[in-house]
Design an enzyme around this catalytic site. Sequence first.
Site, PDB file in Angstrom:
ATOM      1  N   GLU A  78      -3.480  -8.967   3.023  1.00 45.04           N
ATOM      2  CA  GLU A  78      -2.906  -8.532   1.878  1.00 45.04           C
ATOM      3  C   GLU A  78      -3.562  -7.758   0.862  1.00 45.04           C
ATOM      4  OE1 GLU A  78      -0.642 -11.393  -0.267  1.00 45.04           O
ATOM      5  OE2 GLU A  78      -0.059 -12.669   1.630  1.00 45.04           O
ATOM      6  N   GLU A  98      -2.020 -18.630   1.795  1.00 44.49           N
ATOM      7  CA  GLU A  98      -2.885 -18.751   0.834  1.00 44.49           C
ATOM      8  C   GLU A  98      -3.064 -20.271   0.354  1.00 44.49           C
ATOM      9  OE1 GLU A  98      -1.846 -15.883  -2.299  1.00 44.49           O
ATOM     10  OE2 GLU A  98      -2.832 -14.312  -1.529  1.00 44.49           O
TER      11      GLU A  98
END
Length: 649
Positions: free
Chosen positions: A306, A151
């Site tokens: 995710e 991320e």
Amino acid sequence: MVGLTRVPGLLFGGDYNPEQWPEEVWAEDARLMAEAGVNLATVAVFSWSRLEPRQGEYDFGWLDRVLDLLHAHGVAADLATATATPPPWLVREHPDVMPVNADGVRLEFGSRQGYCPSSPVFREHLVRLTTAMATRYQNHPALVMWHVGNEYADHTLECFCPESARHFREWLAARYGDVDALNAAWGTSCWGQHYTAFAQIEPPRTAPGPVNPAQLLDWRRFCSDALLELFLAEKAVLREISPDVPITTNFMSILHGLDYWKWSAALDVVSDDAYPDPADPESHVAVALSYDLMRSLKRQPWLLLESAPSAVSWREVNVPKPPGMMRLHSLQALAHGSDGVLFFQWRQAKYGPEKFHSALLPHGGTTTRGWQDTLRLGRDLRKLGELAGAETKAQVAIVLDWESWWGLEAPESMPSNRLKLKELLLAWYRPLHARGVAVDLAPPGRDLSGYRLVIVPNLYLCTDEQAESLAAFDGELIVGPFSGVVDAADQVHEGGAPGPLRELLGVEVDEFWPLQDGVTQDTTAGPARTWAEWIRLVDAEPVASYEGGELHGRPAITRRGNVTYVSCLLDDVTPVLEPALGGLDHVDVPEGVEAVRRGGHLFLLNHTTTRKQVTLPRPGTDLLTETALHGDIELAPRDAVVLRIEGDK
Ligand code: GAL
């Protein structure tokens, strides 16, 4: 079906952090993963300090055993290069690895992503670790994908340290060549900022007043590029040592900080992390938009890497997903082009900031509702394997451009700071989504010829080339307000808005007319809020006009040929869309039911808590229940149908 990796069918699993558990637990993890049908685990994301506890001293033994165990249980690995958090020894030996904020404060160790994107020391060590990881695991049979970083820009998007300043100057020198070109682009004659050497330029740290918006725009470009450089440094190592394994990094849906058009070009597989808020009854619409972006980035299936099985741990109030929502949201991601559903995380943590974050295997173990949901989803995904690799055909595209977004949302210098690009995108996306119309996202320079309708919600920053590309499109084009205002340097186009779009739209904007919060400006096409414009017709017909107030009687919506210009923010854009919708593929569904086509399949997703009746456009077989369906069907609350349409491919 061929998917994104060599794992057959859809991918199912999540982040696995075995280093948080004694080794005895791992065998149970592997057994339960196999029981649930998990076939992919993301491993070692934050493991640097355990893989290299002291400089140059590697401890790969535990990870070897984890990967062997996973492989023995049919679970493949999305193996991280483990670079998302530098270890304490590196930070203590080189404190300048840690990022510095805009106020000049160097951040402390003790969380994650604590690195300066421009730090040469960090980069050197990251390349070293990536090399060691790639060398050791390139041939491990569990390895199916490399997971680089994690991320990017989640916690660390920018750093204001001297090293970052040096890097910024280098980036500026490459962009402008000489400092006078920079002076011209940045308009440094304003407020006495004329530079005589690149050495005088610093990042936009906290200053006494508003910072030069052109400097801020270049800073946004630089920050996205600097992190991309870091990603590319790892990618180069992986390509060299392990050329056949696809590379990904997990995106964060529609993220302001990183230009995902640019980034996705560097990835083999686009993957995304999505956490729609269960407390928001509309969150499935915004997340659908971000999924459509993920699919559009490389115009191929992507991977939901995710999501949360139930509650997250980072909102003010973390509401759990009620029964059925985890399954429904998972199916939604597949509908919008994901080739699998993965979660954060496999086993719920016992300690740390995420100990209350839900997981596929909750604290309470296999007697919990959560575990039953995990098992059920695993069973469902096995029935849907034929979806892997299936493409989506959209006739509508919504244009999104990061540089324009950065310009639009610059602080302190705009006619109104109420224009938020995500909201502008959603205003157009929402009614299309409600009608079951498939939508792609596109950058303004992309060839748009395959689409029938293209919507540009806002293109504040618009270059001549982008305007030409829009003008070359011969379908229905709708352009939203405050577009064509500035060039790539954030300088107002000659003659003002809509600049290079003037001929295409056939209007001139005399004055922007932002509306105060709570003020409504009526138009003959419905009420508008937040923004209006005083426009003049040059070569366009009025379609709707303002009603009441200072703008009364003036044109609000105009049309020239196949191009519609909407100069205000309507509460509901349906009247503008309606004429363009005729003939577009869509599915009639009741409110709260989402209809999505993917390849030869139709997903019907009931996001409401009541039963809904839907008329199937074509007969088919519901893959989830393995029953033939036709005509009118009933969808239970939060239930779904995945229809293989008869005679379709
Ligand atoms: C993501 C992150 C994961 C985990 C998750 C929790 O932002 O990549 O490591 O923190 O959020 O929702």
